[in-house]
Design an enzyme around this catalytic site. Sequence first.
Site, PDB file in Angstrom:
ATOM      1  N   ARG A   1       0.822  -1.211   0.000  1.00  0.00           N
ATOM      2  CA  ARG A   1       0.000   0.000   0.000  1.00  0.00           C
ATOM      3  C   ARG A   1       0.863   1.271   0.000  1.00  0.00           C
ATOM      4  O   ARG A   1       0.510   2.264  -0.644  1.00  0.00           O
ATOM      5  CB  ARG A   1      -0.927  -0.011   1.214  1.00  0.00           C
ATOM      6  CG  ARG A   1      -1.926   1.142   1.212  1.00  0.00           C
ATOM      7  CD  ARG A   1      -3.071   0.861   2.155  1.00  0.00           C
ATOM      8  NE  ARG A   1      -4.107   1.875   2.044  1.00  0.00           N
ATOM      9  CZ  ARG A   1      -4.410   2.744   3.000  1.00  0.00           C
ATOM     10  NH1 ARG A   1      -3.758   2.703   4.160  1.00  0.00           N
ATOM     11  NH2 ARG A   1      -5.373   3.627   2.817  1.00  0.00           N
TER      12      ARG A   1
ATOM     13  N   HIS B   1       0.429   4.278  -2.609  1.00  0.00           N
ATOM     14  CA  HIS B   1       0.205   5.675  -2.208  1.00  0.00           C
ATOM     15  C   HIS B   1       1.364   6.576  -2.632  1.00  0.00           C
ATOM     16  O   HIS B   1       1.183   7.785  -2.799  1.00  0.00           O
ATOM     17  CB  HIS B   1      -0.053   5.768  -0.699  1.00  0.00           C
ATOM     18  CG  HIS B   1      -1.456   5.395  -0.336  1.00  0.00           C
ATOM     19  ND1 HIS B   1      -2.117   5.902   0.754  1.00  0.00           N
ATOM     20  CD2 HIS B   1      -2.340   4.559  -0.943  1.00  0.00           C
ATOM     21  CE1 HIS B   1      -3.344   5.394   0.813  1.00  0.00           C
ATOM     22  NE2 HIS B   1      -3.500   4.568  -0.200  1.00  0.00           N
ATOM     23  N   ASP B   2       2.551   6.004  -2.811  1.00  0.00           N
ATOM     24  CA  ASP B   2       3.655   6.777  -3.378  1.00  0.00           C
ATOM     25  C   ASP B   2       3.409   7.025  -4.867  1.00  0.00           C
ATOM     26  O   ASP B   2       3.406   8.164  -5.333  1.00  0.00           O
ATOM     27  CB  ASP B   2       4.978   6.024  -3.169  1.00  0.00           C
ATOM     28  CG  ASP B   2       6.154   6.780  -3.768  1.00  0.00           C
ATOM     29  OD1 ASP B   2       6.095   8.026  -3.824  1.00  0.00           O
ATOM     30  OD2 ASP B   2       7.142   6.136  -4.175  1.00  0.00           O
TER      31      ASP B   2
ATOM     32  N   GLY C   1       3.743  10.154  -9.306  1.00  0.00           N
ATOM     33  CA  GLY C   1       4.616   9.048  -9.719  1.00  0.00           C
ATOM     34  C   GLY C   1       5.379   8.436  -8.563  1.00  0.00           C
ATOM     35  O   GLY C   1       5.336   8.921  -7.428  1.00  0.00           O
TER      36      GLY C   1
ATOM     37  N   ASN D   1      -3.944   9.124   4.531  1.00  0.00           N
ATOM     38  CA  ASN D   1      -2.737   8.449   5.015  1.00  0.00           C
ATOM     39  C   ASN D   1      -2.579   8.460   6.526  1.00  0.00           C
ATOM     40  O   ASN D   1      -2.032   7.523   7.111  1.00  0.00           O
ATOM     41  CB  ASN D   1      -1.492   9.118   4.407  1.00  0.00           C
ATOM     42  CG  ASN D   1      -1.279   8.735   2.958  1.00  0.00           C
ATOM     43  OD1 ASN D   1      -1.734   7.688   2.506  1.00  0.00           O
ATOM     44  ND2 ASN D   1      -0.576   9.592   2.213  1.00  0.00           N
TER      45      ASN D   1
ATOM     46  N   HIS E   1      -6.299  -5.990  -2.079  1.00  0.00           N
ATOM     47  CA  HIS E   1      -7.102  -6.024  -0.859  1.00  0.00           C
ATOM     48  C   HIS E   1      -7.470  -7.428  -0.419  1.00  0.00           C
ATOM     49  O   HIS E   1      -8.235  -7.595   0.531  1.00  0.00           O
ATOM     50  CB  HIS E   1      -8.368  -5.176  -1.031  1.00  0.00           C
ATOM     51  CG  HIS E   1      -8.070  -3.721  -1.241  1.00  0.00           C
ATOM     52  ND1 HIS E   1      -8.645  -2.967  -2.218  1.00  0.00           N
ATOM     53  CD2 HIS E   1      -7.225  -2.888  -0.575  1.00  0.00           C
ATOM     54  CE1 HIS E   1      -8.173  -1.726  -2.167  1.00  0.00           C
ATOM     55  NE2 HIS E   1      -7.315  -1.650  -1.183  1.00  0.00           N
TER      56      HIS E   1
HETATM   57  C1  HEM Z   1      -9.021   1.409  -6.063  1.00  0.00           C
HETATM   58  C2  HEM Z   1      -9.089   2.297  -5.092  1.00  0.00           C
HETATM   59  C3  HEM Z   1      -8.662   1.993  -3.685  1.00  0.00           C
HETATM   60  C4  HEM Z   1      -9.334   2.349  -2.571  1.00  0.00           C
HETATM   61  C5  HEM Z   1     -10.629   3.143  -2.503  1.00  0.00           C
HETATM   62  C6  HEM Z   1      -8.599   1.815  -1.456  1.00  0.00           C
HETATM   63  C7  HEM Z   1      -8.958   1.979  -0.135  1.00  0.00           C
HETATM   64  C8  HEM Z   1      -8.343   1.360   0.927  1.00  0.00           C
HETATM   65  C9  HEM Z   1      -8.745   1.519   2.302  1.00  0.00           C
HETATM   66  C10 HEM Z   1      -9.881   2.394   2.786  1.00  0.00           C
HETATM   67  C11 HEM Z   1      -7.930   0.754   3.051  1.00  0.00           C
HETATM   68  C12 HEM Z   1      -7.962   0.614   4.569  1.00  0.00           C
HETATM   69  C13 HEM Z   1      -7.117   1.705   5.186  1.00  0.00           C
HETATM   70  C14 HEM Z   1      -7.240   1.758   6.701  1.00  0.00           C
HETATM   71  O1  HEM Z   1      -8.029   1.028   7.296  1.00  0.00           O
HETATM   72  O2  HEM Z   1      -6.534   2.583   7.344  1.00  0.00           O
HETATM   73  C15 HEM Z   1      -7.028   0.091   2.158  1.00  0.00           C
HETATM   74  C16 HEM Z   1      -6.061  -0.805   2.551  1.00  0.00           C
HETATM   75  C17 HEM Z   1      -5.195  -1.418   1.690  1.00  0.00           C
HETATM   76  N1  HEM Z   1      -5.019  -1.126   0.360  1.00  0.00           N
HETATM   77 FE1  HEM Z   1      -6.262  -0.007  -0.789  1.00  0.00          FE
HETATM   78  N2  HEM Z   1      -7.505   1.148  -1.906  1.00  0.00           N
HETATM   79  C18 HEM Z   1      -7.493   1.239  -3.265  1.00  0.00           C
HETATM   80  C19 HEM Z   1      -6.528   0.728  -4.106  1.00  0.00           C
HETATM   81  C20 HEM Z   1      -5.438  -0.018  -3.694  1.00  0.00           C
HETATM   82  C21 HEM Z   1      -4.360  -0.444  -4.559  1.00  0.00           C
HETATM   83  C22 HEM Z   1      -4.237  -0.103  -6.046  1.00  0.00           C
HETATM   84  C23 HEM Z   1      -3.504  -1.170  -3.788  1.00  0.00           C
HETATM   85  C24 HEM Z   1      -2.218  -1.839  -4.155  1.00  0.00           C
HETATM   86  C25 HEM Z   1      -1.974  -2.398  -5.335  1.00  0.00           C
HETATM   87  C26 HEM Z   1      -4.059  -1.207  -2.456  1.00  0.00           C
HETATM   88  C27 HEM Z   1      -3.523  -1.902  -1.410  1.00  0.00           C
HETATM   89  C28 HEM Z   1      -4.039  -1.918  -0.136  1.00  0.00           C
HETATM   90  C29 HEM Z   1      -3.547  -2.803   0.908  1.00  0.00           C
HETATM   91  C30 HEM Z   1      -2.503  -3.881   0.744  1.00  0.00           C
HETATM   92  C31 HEM Z   1      -4.258  -2.471   2.062  1.00  0.00           C
HETATM   93  C32 HEM Z   1      -4.061  -3.062   3.460  1.00  0.00           C
HETATM   94  C33 HEM Z   1      -2.916  -2.309   4.112  1.00  0.00           C
HETATM   95  C34 HEM Z   1      -2.538  -2.760   5.508  1.00  0.00           C
HETATM   96  O3  HEM Z   1      -3.067  -3.752   6.018  1.00  0.00           O
HETATM   97  O4  HEM Z   1      -1.680  -2.074   6.110  1.00  0.00           O
HETATM   98  N3  HEM Z   1      -5.199  -0.473  -2.434  1.00  0.00           N
HETATM   99  N4  HEM Z   1      -7.281   0.486   0.871  1.00  0.00           N
END
Ligand code: HEM
Length: 247
Positions: A66, A70-71, A76, A98, A196
């Site tokens: 993640r 986010h980077d 970029g 973040n 996810h």
């Molecule tokens: C498509 C739009 C996306 C949305 C709306 C989104 C939203 C979120 C949200 C709300 C969380 C939980 C954050 C928290 O509870 O503090 C999350 C976690 C996460 N996201 Fe996304 N995300 C998106 C795309 C992505 C992409 C493109 C990746 C990587 C390729 C990604 C990887 C992750 C990962 C691995 C987690 C879990 C992180 C952890 O457990 O520390 N997400 N995301």
Amino acid sequence: MSPPPPTCTTFLLVTIFLLAMILPPSNAQLNSTFYATTCPNVSSIVSNVVQQAFLSDPRIGASLIRLHFHDCFVNGCDASVLLDNSSSILSEKLAATNVNSIRGFDVVDNIKTAVESSCPGIVSCADILTLAAGSSVSQSGGPSWSALLGRRDSLTANQAGANSLPSPFEGLTSITAKFTAVGLNTNDLVALSGAHTFGRAQCQLFSNRLYNFSGTGSPDPNIKLDILDYSAANMSAKWEWNCFGQP
Ligand code: HEM
Ligand SMILES: *[C@@H]1O[C@H](CO)[C@@H](O)[C@H](O)[C@H]1NC(C)=O
Ligand SMILES: *[C@@H]1O[C@H](CO)[C@@H](O)[C@H](O)[C@H]1NC(C)=O
Ligand SMILES: *[C@@H]1O[C@H](CO)[C@@H](O)[C@H](O)[C@H]1NC(C)=O
Ligand SMILES: *[C@@H]1O[C@H](CO)[C@@H](O)[C@H](O)[C@H]1NC(C)=O
Ligand SMILES: *[C@@H]1O[C@H](CO)[C@@H](O)[C@H](O)[C@H]1NC(C)=O
């Protein structure tokens, strides 16, 4: 009348012009052998630190992936997400998307220390985030690949950009547009959202869809929730956003 003497600015411009003639055009592309001579072991150095981190934190792979997302999504893949707040930097870490959410910075620091001790001053932090994300995927049972390398680190952050990262309260049209804006199509959006399948999310970011979605008194029908028995839940009104005291 003689012409005026050249100013410093004139001199500088002439120098830059001459340098531009001498130096090859800067059309450098990333490649997978960027550090082949300068830091040949960089991939295994990164992997070893990530492997160590997994021992005490099974979530770290998700968090590192993640961080890379986010980077990369903001100006970029330039490691700008790592820059702390200061008088000259409005940190991306403090963006609403973040703060209290992205994590893994201590592990990134450990990787940086290990890489610097083998190859001081060579490997960019942006490439470290890339390698850490790739290693996290393979160490979690996913595929592995030779990442393209050679990214440069930013000296500035873009907090406003980080604030417009995709949000869980945003519709598909809007999220699709944000991906299109950085050259990613709907296939990329679906595939990348597969990240996810692991990691954690705070309850407050999705509880509106669990108990009383849009005032229906039921979960969002688009979410397949067959592991939970909602008939047993006491759906008093205050449960609309109930996270049982958890964030
Ligand atoms: C498509 C739009 C996306 C949305 C709306 C989104 C939203 C979120 C949200 C709300 C969380 C939980 C954050 C928290 O509870 O503090 C999350 C976690 C996460 N996201 Fe996304 N995300 C998106 C795309 C992505 C992409 C493109 C990746 C990587 C390729 C990604 C990887 C992750 C990962 C691995 C987690 C879990 C992180 C952890 O457990 O520390 N997400 N995301
Ligand atoms: C990789 O990119 C660097 C920097 O542009 C360049 O010096 C190097 O020759 C490239 N390697 C290959 C195999 O193309
Ligand atoms: C790279 O790693 C190999 C084995 O993992 C080791 O034998 C070698 O000494 C390392 N090279 C450098 C420059 O650290
Ligand atoms: C971030 O830095 C700016 C500029 O120095 C400052 O105004 C702001 O209060 C800082 N934010 C935090 C949360 O420290
Ligand atoms: C449901 O919860 C409310 C408030 O917590 C409580 O007053 C009520 O007795 C509960 N109803 C049932 C059937 O458990
Ligand atoms: C669901 O939300 C609606 C609208 O906010 C509210 O009127 C209703 O009481 C809620 N129902 C339950 C079961 O919480």
